[in-house]
Structures are given as C-alpha cells and as structure tokens.
Write an enzyme that holds these catalytic residues in place. Structure first.
Site, short mmCIF file in Angstrom:
data_model
loop_
_atom_site.label_atom_id
_atom_site.label_comp_id
_atom_site.label_asym_id
_atom_site.label_seq_id
_atom_site.Cartn_x
_atom_site.Cartn_y
_atom_site.Cartn_z
N TYR A 130 72.43 20.97 50.72
CA TYR A 130 73.00 19.80 50.07
C TYR A 130 74.33 20.20 49.44
CZ TYR A 130 73.43 15.49 47.44
OH TYR A 130 73.88 14.28 46.96
N GLN A 191 67.91 10.25 48.67
CA GLN A 191 67.59 9.82 50.03
C GLN A 191 67.92 10.91 51.06
OE1 GLN A 191 69.75 8.40 47.96
NE2 GLN A 191 71.67 7.83 48.96
N HIS A 262 82.58 21.67 34.00
CA HIS A 262 81.65 21.27 35.06
C HIS A 262 81.03 19.92 34.76
CE1 HIS A 262 81.35 24.17 38.25
NE2 HIS A 262 81.30 25.18 37.41
N GLU A 327 72.77 31.88 32.93
CA GLU A 327 73.19 31.82 34.33
C GLU A 327 74.34 32.79 34.58
OE1 GLU A 327 74.98 28.43 37.41
OE2 GLU A 327 75.02 28.10 35.24
N HIS A 328 75.39 32.69 33.78
CA HIS A 328 76.54 33.59 33.86
C HIS A 328 76.64 34.39 32.57
CE1 HIS A 328 77.69 29.92 36.20
NE2 HIS A 328 77.99 30.82 37.11
N ASP A 361 82.45 32.68 41.28
CA ASP A 361 82.27 31.34 41.83
C ASP A 361 82.83 31.22 43.24
OD1 ASP A 361 80.90 30.11 39.80
OD2 ASP A 361 82.65 29.15 38.90
N GLU A 415 31.21 40.59 46.58
CA GLU A 415 31.65 39.21 46.40
C GLU A 415 30.68 38.21 47.02
OE1 GLU A 415 35.72 38.78 47.64
OE2 GLU A 415 36.46 40.00 45.98
#
Length: 431
Positions: A130, A191, A262, A327-328, A361, A415
């Site tokens: 995506y 979708q 961002h 994250e960073h 990045d 078992e």
C-alpha cells in the site's frame, strides 16, 4: 512552543504519558466504517471497490481501468526529470544492497543420532504493498516495501495507490518501475486493503500486505490480519533525540521538525543533559518552523506532542529512551558508539551529529518501515525476512528412529496420546 521539562517536575509523568499514548485508540466510528467496507468488498468484489473509489477518491472507473497501464507508466517516466530519476536509482541500489545482506538460505544438517534436520526458506508467492497517493505522495515508500520483497524472491508484487481525481505523483510510478513492481491498481483506503486480502475479479488476493496509510488503512490491516499477513500495526511517527549538550541546536531542531511535519499526531522528543542547550533548541524550533510549507501540521505536532526533557545524565536519558522504545532514535552525542550497547529498544538508531533521520528515510539503505508506538520492544524494521516463510525439515533413518524412538513413545505416553506413541512403536517392532 515545545515544552521544556525536567525529570523532577511534578507534571513530567503526565506530560510524557500523553505523548506516548497518542493515537492508541481509533476515533469513534472508524472500526465500524472499516468493517462495513471490508465486508462489502469481500461479498461484492469489483462492484463495491469501484463504488468506494468513486465516493472517496472522486475517480469514476470501470473494472478494466483499475490497473495502471504500461502506457501510463511510460508517461510517468517521461515526466520525471533526470536528477530525480538518478536519485531514485541511487536509493534503489542502496536499499537493494543492504537488504541482500539479510537473505537467509535453506540449510540441512545431520546430527549424532543420524537424524537429518533443516529449514527450508521460501519466498511468499504474492505480496501487496500500500502506497499513500495523491500529489503529496511518497516514492520512498514504494522502494522500501517493494525492493525487500523482490530481494526475497517474491514472484509477484502488487501495488495499490489511491489516485484522487485521477492524480498521481509520477515519481511514485517511476519508483514502482525501478523496484520491479509487477501490477499497480488505482485504489486506496480500506477498500484497497480488502481487495488485496480477499481478492476481487480484477485485484488478485495476496499473501501479505505491507505499507503505510491513514487510520482507515491501519485499522483495515489490523482487521484482516489472520486471513492475510501484514507487516505491522503502524501508528503516528516519532523521533527521540538523546543529546549531551554537544552539536548544533539548529540541526537538532530541524531533525525534530522532520517528524513533526508528517502529521498532527507525530511526536518529537529531545532528551538532553544540558538545559541551556535545550532552551536553544526550543528557540531554534520556533525559528525553523516558521519557514516550513507544512508549518500548520508541524505546529500542531510540536505543541501537542513535542517536548524537551532535561535529564540528570546520559544513563537517565538512555533509560527513558528504552522505556519509550522510539521508532527513530538519534544519538546526537560526542561518542554515540559508547551508548549503543545500552540501547535496548529502537526501530532505527542514527549515530552522531552527521546522521539526520532523513538519511534513513530515503537512501541510507536500511528500511524506513519501522515499529511505532513502543512496539520496537518486540517488532523489527521491515526486511527480507518479512517476505519469506520457513518450513522445518525432519528426516529419520531407521537407525535414527531406533536410537530415539523409545523416548518419543515415552513422551507421548506422558501426554496420554496413544496413537502418537504407537506410530513410533509400530515402526520399532518392524525394524
């Protein structure tokens, strides 16, 4: 203005908690809306997909027009200037080189009991990526998601990118071409996730979905997980900078703003042992922010989820970073490698004063798809391993089963699984 707090301030815990907890709960109604979209696409296929594309993207298509054509890709390549194409190619080459070092191979070994054991490593057959769309879109996301899949050996990479009112950044299609994407569809939102997860008449079902998106995309990925694999549940972006008073305040300020621009929920935190340096960064942020095209977004982020925290020493700064699992993480100190062994949790670690987060990045090489929201405690950056699956290989010779069989039978009896034990003992009798 960014808040400046000391670890000893009475409101320190509450302020930090609000930053860490941002974006944990989807806004009311998101999950219900996404569930409705997923079910409609699952049951109605292309018909629902086309209806949602018209409603949300203002793009009226037929099923035959969903896929980007070779002619459209050629037109995009022609629209990209040579300098941009060279930069994309450089990034693609560096990303591919880094990810090739991650590859693991099938292996076999025979142990002292004459049992052959091993692991078979195979690429996934089809992956969906995506990519956020429109004019303000991100070709770097194409490279970071598609290239590791291709390095892993994935046979077919399917990309979805929304094209509001038919608009798409040509650099996105150029990046897809460079990365070896096999098919591209003009769809986005929940979708598109549904189409990849379930398949429609036009969009093939995939084995895994990766890539960033808005809250609807993230929620959709979470809901289809289990029917299809996903990379991770990504939240708002974040950066934490550890500083010892060295370096240039303006550099740190713009590093913080590189995340703040961002989105409004992005977090930007500086932890410094030098209060005066922190105040200089605070002022530099204000000066730099005023010059940004995305100043309104960065302002919301900085005011709500930005903070400059004054630590007693670097030990305290590192402990805080490990508790946040950013994250960073930038180690903007004179000797970053002395701190590295103490870092337990971070998506990507940027070392020293000449390594801004933006380098990672775009074209340093490591992946920029990173765990957010504290999930660096247990998630890793996207990589080649995300696009392969592994099967265990077990081969007993007659002699090997003779040597180990009685222990297998004993464990099965412990078992209470009689047929398990019998499947071994019957072979021992026949040997």
């Amino acid at each position: 203005m960014m808040r400046l707090l000391s670890f000893d301030d009475s409101d320190f815990g509450a302020a930090l908690g609000a930053i860490v907890a941002r974006g944990e709960t989807p806004p009311e109604g998101v999950e219900e809306t996404v569930a409705e979209i997923l079910e409609a696409v699952r049951l109605q296929g292309d018909r629902a997909l086309l209806e949602y594309t018209t409603r949300f993207d203002g793009l009226d298509l037929t099923a035959a027009q969903l896929q980007v054509t070779a002619e459209e890709i050629e037109a995009a390549l022609a629209a990209v200037d040579s300098e941009s194409m060279a930069a994309l190619q450089l990034a693609a080459d560096r990303i591919a080189a880094f990810h090739r070092r991650q590859k693991t191979e099938t292996w076999l070994t025979t142990d002292e009991q004459d049992v052959m054991l091993g692991q078979m490593v195979q690429p996934l057959e089809r992956v969906g990526i995506y990519v956020p769309g429109g004019k303000a879109s991100y070709p770097s996301s194409v490279l970071m998601n598609a290239i590791p899949a291709k390095v892993a050996g994935v046979a077919e990479v399917v990309m979805v990118v929304p094209m509001p009112h038919g608009e798409v950044n040509p650099h996105v299609l150029a990046a897809a071409h460079l990365a070896g994407v096999d098919r591209i569809f003009k769809i986005g939102g929940a979708q598109a996730v549904a189409a990849l997860a379930y398949g429609t008449e036009s969009v093939p079902r995939v084995d895994k979905i990766t890539g960033p998106g808005n809250i609807y995309v993230a929620t959709a990925k979470k809901m289809v997980f289990g029917q299809v694999d996903i990379d991770m549940i990504a939240g708002p972006s974040e950066i934490l900078v550890i500083n010892d008073g060295s370096g240039t305040p303006e550099h740190i300020a713009v590093d913080l703003l590189s995340q703040a621009e961002h989105d409004e929920l992005a977090a930007a935190i500086l932890v410094t042992t030098d209060a005066d340096f922190g105040r200089r960064v605070q002022q530099a942020v204000e000066e730099q922010l005023a010059t940004l095209k995305r100043a309104a977004i960065a302002r919301c982020s900085i005011d709500a989820f930005g903070a400059i925290l004054v630590a007693r020493d670097l030990e305290q700064a590192v402990a805080l970073s490990n508790s946040i699992a950013p994250e960073h993480l930038e180690l903007a100190v004179d000797d970053p490698f002395s701190l590295l062994p103490r870092i337990r949790h971070a998506g990507a670690i940027f070392m020293g004063h000449h390594c801004p987060e933006a380098a990672g990045d775009y074209l340093a090489g490591p992946n920029h798809t990173l765990p957010t929201g504290g999930t660096a405690r247990f998630f890793s950056p996207l990589g080649v391993d995300d696009f392969v699956k592994k099967s265990s290989i077990i081969s007993f010779s007659r002699e090997g089963l003779d040597r180990l069989g009685r222990s297998i039978v004993h464990l099965a009896e412990l078992e209470g699984l009689e047929a398990h034990g019998r499947s071994v003992s019957i072979r021992l009798k026949d040997s």
